[in-house]
Scaffold this active site. Structure first.
Site, PDB file in Angstrom:
ATOM      1  N   GLY A  11      68.005 -19.415  51.153  1.00 43.73           N
ATOM      2  CA  GLY A  11      68.345 -19.056  49.784  1.00 43.73           C
ATOM      3  C   GLY A  11      68.877 -17.640  49.653  1.00 43.73           C
ATOM      4  O   GLY A  11      69.020 -16.903  50.632  1.00 43.73           O
ATOM      5  N   ALA A  69      61.660 -21.410  45.748  1.00 44.80           N
ATOM      6  CA  ALA A  69      61.160 -21.676  44.395  1.00 44.80           C
ATOM      7  C   ALA A  69      62.200 -22.451  43.618  1.00 44.80           C
ATOM      8  O   ALA A  69      63.380 -22.492  43.997  1.00 44.80           O
ATOM      9  CB  ALA A  69      60.845 -20.375  43.666  1.00 44.80           C
ATOM     10  N   THR A 110      58.191 -13.550  39.195  1.00 41.24           N
ATOM     11  CA  THR A 110      59.293 -13.199  38.300  1.00 41.24           C
ATOM     12  C   THR A 110      58.835 -12.352  37.118  1.00 41.24           C
ATOM     13  O   THR A 110      57.664 -12.402  36.712  1.00 41.24           O
ATOM     14  CB  THR A 110      59.943 -14.492  37.759  1.00 41.24           C
ATOM     15  OG1 THR A 110      60.938 -14.166  36.776  1.00 41.24           O
ATOM     16  CG2 THR A 110      58.913 -15.386  37.086  1.00 41.24           C
ATOM     17  N   ASP A 111      59.781 -11.612  36.554  1.00 39.17           N
ATOM     18  CA  ASP A 111      59.514 -10.879  35.313  1.00 39.17           C
ATOM     19  C   ASP A 111      59.324 -11.819  34.129  1.00 39.17           C
ATOM     20  O   ASP A 111      58.786 -11.421  33.091  1.00 39.17           O
ATOM     21  CB  ASP A 111      60.638  -9.878  35.021  1.00 39.17           C
ATOM     22  CG  ASP A 111      62.023 -10.514  34.923  1.00 39.17           C
ATOM     23  OD1 ASP A 111      62.189 -11.688  35.326  1.00 39.17           O
ATOM     24  OD2 ASP A 111      62.951  -9.828  34.446  1.00 39.17           O
ATOM     25  N   TYR A 133      59.669 -22.168  33.189  1.00 38.56           N
ATOM     26  CA  TYR A 133      59.837 -21.422  34.431  1.00 38.56           C
ATOM     27  C   TYR A 133      58.787 -20.317  34.545  1.00 38.56           C
ATOM     28  O   TYR A 133      58.077 -20.220  35.552  1.00 38.56           O
ATOM     29  CB  TYR A 133      61.240 -20.825  34.495  1.00 38.56           C
ATOM     30  CG  TYR A 133      61.434 -19.839  35.619  1.00 38.56           C
ATOM     31  CD1 TYR A 133      61.260 -20.225  36.945  1.00 38.56           C
ATOM     32  CD2 TYR A 133      61.801 -18.516  35.361  1.00 38.56           C
ATOM     33  CE1 TYR A 133      61.436 -19.321  37.982  1.00 38.56           C
ATOM     34  CE2 TYR A 133      61.976 -17.611  36.391  1.00 38.56           C
ATOM     35  CZ  TYR A 133      61.793 -18.014  37.700  1.00 38.56           C
ATOM     36  OH  TYR A 133      61.964 -17.117  38.719  1.00 38.56           O
ATOM     37  N   LYS A 137      55.657 -20.082  37.294  1.00 40.23           N
ATOM     38  CA  LYS A 137      55.499 -18.956  38.214  1.00 40.23           C
ATOM     39  C   LYS A 137      54.165 -18.239  38.004  1.00 40.23           C
ATOM     40  O   LYS A 137      53.535 -17.780  38.968  1.00 40.23           O
ATOM     41  CB  LYS A 137      56.660 -17.979  38.063  1.00 40.23           C
ATOM     42  CG  LYS A 137      58.004 -18.558  38.496  1.00 40.23           C
ATOM     43  CD  LYS A 137      58.026 -18.976  39.955  1.00 40.23           C
ATOM     44  CE  LYS A 137      58.079 -17.795  40.890  1.00 40.23           C
ATOM     45  NZ  LYS A 137      58.212 -18.208  42.322  1.00 40.23           N
TER      46      LYS A 137
END
Length: 309
Positions: A11, A69, A110-111, A133, A137
């Site tokens: 990725g 992911a 992630t933010d 999402y 996460k």
């Protein structure tokens, strides 16, 4: 010899990490992939718990990096079960197998675990994700840290870096519309000017991860939650303007000042990187230099022209 397994090596981030770790000649790196398995990579479906157990038992890594992911918010919104399989269940399976082996685990988050209302966010700030999402996460973070104490969640914002196609990053995905808008008689490209993002260069993240792996190899592993982010705030409209400048074209761009995405997104999730900075870990490439390198490499590799012609 210190041995690192990397899940998701094909990725956007995984490839950058592979290039960074190639310099560590004293380490053994075992890259794994699922949909795009390249030479030298191990085919592994991390959604298969038994396959994970067998892989870890066979390879016996000292550290595992989870770079795989489902990161597309719209896909997560429409198929939360598929998102959960990758972002939660697979993380738990890897954590359990790594714990049995005594391996340290680094998992990318992630933010988007935050709602974007009160930036900047410290690692211990209360999460409040707005979409599927972000929720998946956040569940993945908890699955990791509930399963093993020898682990680190590394939260990251919007990523860009060397690509194999324009759509691989939400930054470079803007390029086709930017180029099309520069054509004679073309309609302007509408770009979001509501949400503030902090685009972060994947080679910089790979450098950060290598520094974290070095601490692990030296017996000083960082655990818990850490964050790394670029420090240049910009909307997609700002990003598009800078991409157009890098391309050397006169793009027609229109700022969309109200949220227009079908999937809700936070307005500003700036991540505080202070914990890693205090450890002397970090590197930031200016966006204009990073995006020019990405565009030049994409053209040089014969994957797409730079100009609108």
């Amino acid at each position: 010899m210190f041995k690192v397994a990397v899940a998701g090596a094909s990725g956007l981030l995984g490839r950058a990490l592979g290039r960074e770790l190639a310099a560590e000649t004293d380490w053994q790196v075992v890259p794994t992939a699922f949909s795009r398995v390249a030479a030298g990579q191990v085919a592994l479906d991390i959604r298969d718990a038994r396959a994970i157990e067998a892989f870890v038992a066979s390879e016996m890594p000292d550290a595992v990096v989870i770079a795989a992911a489902e990161r597309r918010p719209d896909v997560c919104e429409h198929d939360p079960a598929a998102a959960r399989a990758l972002n939660v269940d697979a993380v738990r399976s890897i954590a359990a197998a790594a714990k049995a082996r005594g391996a340290w685990v680094l998992s990318i988050s992630t933010d988007y675990v935050f709602d974007g209302m009160h930036p900047p966010y410290l690692p211990d700030a209360t999460p409040n994700p707005l979409n599927a999402y972000g929720r998946s996460k956040l569940e993945g973070e908890r699955a990791l840290l509930d399963t093993t104490d020898d682990a680190l969640v590394l939260r990251l914002p919007l990523l860009y870096g060397p690509i194999v196609d324009w759509q691989e990053s939400a930054v470079t995905s803007l390029v086709p519309a930017i180029r099309a808008s520069a054509q004679a008689g073309a309609a302007p490209a509408v770009m979001d000017a509501w949400a503030t993002r902090y685009p972060t260069f994947t080679p910089d993240v790979a450098f950060v991860i290598r520094e974290l792996l070095t601490r692990c190899a030296d017996g000083n592993a960082v655990r818990g939650i850490a964050q790394w982010s670029g420090d240049e705030p910009m909307t997609k409209y700002d990003i598009a303007q800078r991409i157009a400048h890098a391309l050397g074209i006169e793009a027609q761009l229109v700022a969309q000042t109200a949220p227009a995405d079908a999937t809700p997104r936070p307005r500003d999730c700036h991540l505080d990187s202070g914990r890693l900075e205090a450890l002397g870990i970090g590197r930031r490439t200016p966006f204009d230099a990073g995006i020019l390198a990405v565009l030049d490499a994409f053209a040089r590799d014969g994957l797409g022209p730079l100009s609108a012609q």
